[in-house]
Each structure stands twice: as C-alpha cells, then as structure tokens.
Scaffold this motif. Structure first.
Motif, PDB file in Angstrom:
ATOM      1  N   LEU A  63       1.034  -1.394  -0.311  1.00  0.00           N
ATOM      2  CA  LEU A  63       0.024  -0.158  -0.160  1.00  0.00           C
ATOM      3  C   LEU A  63       0.582   1.066  -0.135  1.00  0.00           C
ATOM      4  N   SER A  64       0.244   2.431  -0.667  1.00  0.00           N
ATOM      5  CA  SER A  64       1.211   3.237  -0.913  1.00  0.00           C
ATOM      6  C   SER A  64       0.925   4.143   0.598  1.00  0.00           C
ATOM      7  N   THR A  65       0.287   4.109   1.438  1.00  0.00           N
ATOM      8  CA  THR A  65      -1.057   4.601   2.384  1.00  0.00           C
ATOM      9  C   THR A  65      -0.968   3.244   3.178  1.00  0.00           C
ATOM     10  N   PRO A  66      -0.480   3.682   4.680  1.00  0.00           N
ATOM     11  CA  PRO A  66      -1.021   3.201   5.602  1.00  0.00           C
ATOM     12  C   PRO A  66      -2.055   2.589   6.317  1.00  0.00           C
ATOM     13  N   SER A  67      -2.797   1.149   6.409  1.00  0.00           N
ATOM     14  CA  SER A  67      -4.283   0.742   7.077  1.00  0.00           C
ATOM     15  C   SER A  67      -4.481   1.413   8.257  1.00  0.00           C
ATOM     16  N   ALA A  68      -5.911   2.013   7.582  1.00  0.00           N
ATOM     17  CA  ALA A  68      -6.914   2.552   8.564  1.00  0.00           C
ATOM     18  C   ALA A  68      -6.999   1.820  10.383  1.00  0.00           C
ATOM     19  N   ILE A  69      -6.684   1.016  10.040  1.00  0.00           N
ATOM     20  CA  ILE A  69      -6.734   0.291  11.005  1.00  0.00           C
ATOM     21  C   ILE A  69      -5.342  -1.469  11.099  1.00  0.00           C
ATOM     22  N   PRO A  70      -4.577  -1.798  12.197  1.00  0.00           N
ATOM     23  CA  PRO A  70      -3.748  -2.590  11.711  1.00  0.00           C
ATOM     24  C   PRO A  70      -4.076  -3.970  11.589  1.00  0.00           C
ATOM     25  N   SER A  71      -3.337  -4.826  10.720  1.00  0.00           N
ATOM     26  CA  SER A  71      -4.003  -6.215  11.015  1.00  0.00           C
ATOM     27  C   SER A  71      -3.157  -7.094  11.645  1.00  0.00           C
ATOM     28  N   GLY A  72      -4.696  -7.927  12.014  1.00  0.00           N
ATOM     29  CA  GLY A  72      -4.090  -7.982  14.147  1.00  0.00           C
ATOM     30  C   GLY A  72      -4.207  -7.150  15.225  1.00  0.00           C
ATOM     31  N   PHE A  73      -5.885  -6.090  14.818  1.00  0.00           N
ATOM     32  CA  PHE A  73      -5.647  -5.816  15.718  1.00  0.00           C
ATOM     33  C   PHE A  73      -7.150  -6.333  16.955  1.00  0.00           C
ATOM     34  N   LEU A  74      -8.011  -6.944  15.967  1.00  0.00           N
ATOM     35  CA  LEU A  74      -9.091  -7.479  16.332  1.00  0.00           C
ATOM     36  C   LEU A  74      -9.083  -9.102  17.159  1.00  0.00           C
ATOM     37  N   ALA A  75      -8.223  -9.511  16.576  1.00  0.00           N
ATOM     38  CA  ALA A  75      -7.790 -10.950  16.192  1.00  0.00           C
ATOM     39  C   ALA A  75      -6.597 -11.153  18.144  1.00  0.00           C
ATOM     40  N   THR A  76      -6.717 -10.284  18.346  1.00  0.00           N
ATOM     41  CA  THR A  76      -5.139 -10.606  19.393  1.00  0.00           C
ATOM     42  C   THR A  76      -6.171 -10.673  20.693  1.00  0.00           C
ATOM     43  N   SER A  77      -7.917 -10.127  20.623  1.00  0.00           N
ATOM     44  CA  SER A  77      -8.835  -9.792  21.710  1.00  0.00           C
ATOM     45  C   SER A  77      -9.761 -10.674  21.447  1.00  0.00           C
ATOM     46  N   PRO A  78     -10.144 -10.930  22.662  1.00  0.00           N
ATOM     47  CA  PRO A  78     -11.128 -11.957  22.166  1.00  0.00           C
ATOM     48  C   PRO A  78     -12.515 -11.205  22.112  1.00  0.00           C
ATOM     49  N   GLN A  79     -13.373 -11.745  20.800  1.00  0.00           N
ATOM     50  CA  GLN A  79     -14.551 -10.387  20.752  1.00  0.00           C
ATOM     51  C   GLN A  79     -15.103  -9.864  21.665  1.00  0.00           C
ATOM     52  N   PRO A  80     -15.905  -9.248  21.890  1.00  0.00           N
ATOM     53  CA  PRO A  80     -16.165  -8.262  23.431  1.00  0.00           C
ATOM     54  C   PRO A  80     -17.458  -7.894  23.264  1.00  0.00           C
ATOM     55  N   ALA A  81     -18.083  -8.235  24.488  1.00  0.00           N
ATOM     56  CA  ALA A  81     -19.996  -7.539  25.037  1.00  0.00           C
ATOM     57  C   ALA A  81     -20.033  -6.006  24.837  1.00  0.00           C
ATOM     58  N   LEU A  82     -20.759  -5.503  24.089  1.00  0.00           N
ATOM     59  CA  LEU A  82     -20.372  -4.300  23.680  1.00  0.00           C
ATOM     60  C   LEU A  82     -22.811  -4.322  25.070  1.00  0.00           C
ATOM     61  N   PRO A  83     -22.170  -3.124  25.505  1.00  0.00           N
ATOM     62  CA  PRO A  83     -24.458  -2.297  26.415  1.00  0.00           C
ATOM     63  C   PRO A  83     -24.085  -1.399  25.706  1.00  0.00           C
ATOM     64  N   ALA A  84     -25.390  -1.865  25.145  1.00  0.00           N
ATOM     65  CA  ALA A  84     -26.388  -0.644  24.422  1.00  0.00           C
ATOM     66  C   ALA A  84     -27.603  -0.347  25.239  1.00  0.00           C
TER      67      ALA A  84
END
Length: 194
Positions: free
Chosen positions: A5-26
């Motif tokens: 890529l000529s520009t950096p990724s908006a979100i780094p690869s591995g950003f989500l996978a390193t943590s368990p999927q969260p529970a999100l309050p609404a």
C-alpha cells in the motif's frame, strides 16, 4: 501475492484477533454478546418468522446447522473478517442479531446487518443495537465508514438505518435476490464524524 500500500492501513492487521470478541452494552438494558451454543433454538426460530424469512435467502434448517454458523462466526472474528453478536436483554433473552461483515482494514470500511425477533419489534431494539455497534466500530476500533443495504421494500430496516444516523446514499438497482425475485437495494452509510 503480497500487496504493498502507498498509504498505511486504517486499522492494523491483528488489531481485533489479538483480543476476544467483546460484549457491548447498548442503551435500554441491551447487551450485544457473541453467540453461544445455547442460543441455537432462538436463532433457528428467527428464520421461521415471515419477515426475517422474507429478507434472507440464506437460512439455517436445523440447530446443528446454526451451531456450524456460530463456529463460522467465531472463525470470522479470529480471521478478522467479521463480528457477529446476539442482541440480548440483561437476563440473556435473545432479541435479535447484529453483525459487522466484510471488514476492510486497509480502507477502514465494514458492512452492518441486523434482524430482530417479532416480540422485540417496535421498541427501538435494532436502532439501539446498531447505534452501540456503530459507536464501538467507529470510535474504538477506528473504522472510517460503515455501510448497510436493504431491499427498498423493507421499510422497517430503512427506519432503523435512518434513526441510527446512517444517511441514505442511493439505490443499487437489482442488486440482491430474494425469494420473490431481484430487489433494488437502498445503500446507507455512516462516516466517522457524522
């Protein structure tokens, strides 16, 4: 083939996978949490509902198939391809489904999808869940754009999108197949900073 890529990724690869999927309050006592095997009967029953059946051509036939879908949902998170949540009350009762799909970390774009069980309709469940998921994805994770589409005939989904701040951007002609044939689809989007 490795893509440079000529520009950096908006979100780094591995950003989500390193943590368990969260529970999100609404708001309103709702919780978005990862699907659990015990949710299979509620999930399967949703696809027997006329309105959900009407808008989804991919439908599970058995609880075993639902649990296979749940396994695929976990793999989506681990591979950073998507996130799938049950919309629940504080007591754990399943009210609906919400998901982020097609995660594009390079451009910071993802698609949202949702449905709500008949008993929870008309109470703002889908819009509160979509608002919570949107805030998490844009503000905490760093996506730039979230988008969703629905049949132009699905007025309830259109109201949810609009109420949640997703602007109608246009109509994709003949873009999806439903049981009764091809449908035009409304495209809505929410941009960080909207």
């Amino acid at each position: 083939m490795t893509r440079t890529l000529s520009t950096p990724s908006a979100i780094p690869s591995g950003f989500l996978a390193t943590s368990p999927q969260p529970a999100l309050p609404a708001t309103g006592g709702l919780l978005l949490r990862p699907w659990e095997p015990a949710d299979a009967p509620a999930f399967l029953s949703a696809y027997q509902d006329h309105e959900i059946h009407r808008w989804h051509t991919r439908r599970p036939a058995t609880e075993t198939q639902v649990r296979e879908w749940f396994d695929a949902y976990r793999q989506d998170w681990e591979r950073e391809k998507g996130g799938h949540w049950a919309i629940t009350r504080d007591d754990g009762q399943v009210l609906g489904r919400i998901a982020l799909r097609g995660l594009d970390f390079d451009d910071g774009i993802a698609g949202a999808a949702y449905w709500v069980l008949p008993a929870a309709r008309g109470a703002g469940v889908a819009s509160r869940a979509l608002t919570a998921l949107t805030a998490w994805a844009l503000d905490e994770i760093g996506f730039h754009r979230l988008q969703l589409d629905h049949s132009t005939r699905n007025h309830a989904s259109c109201r949810v999108a609009t109420k949640s701040g997703y602007l109608l951007e246009g109509t994709k002609r003949s873009a999806a197949v439903h049981d009764d044939g091809r449908h035009d689809m409304h495209l809505h989007a929410r941009i960080r900073g909207d």
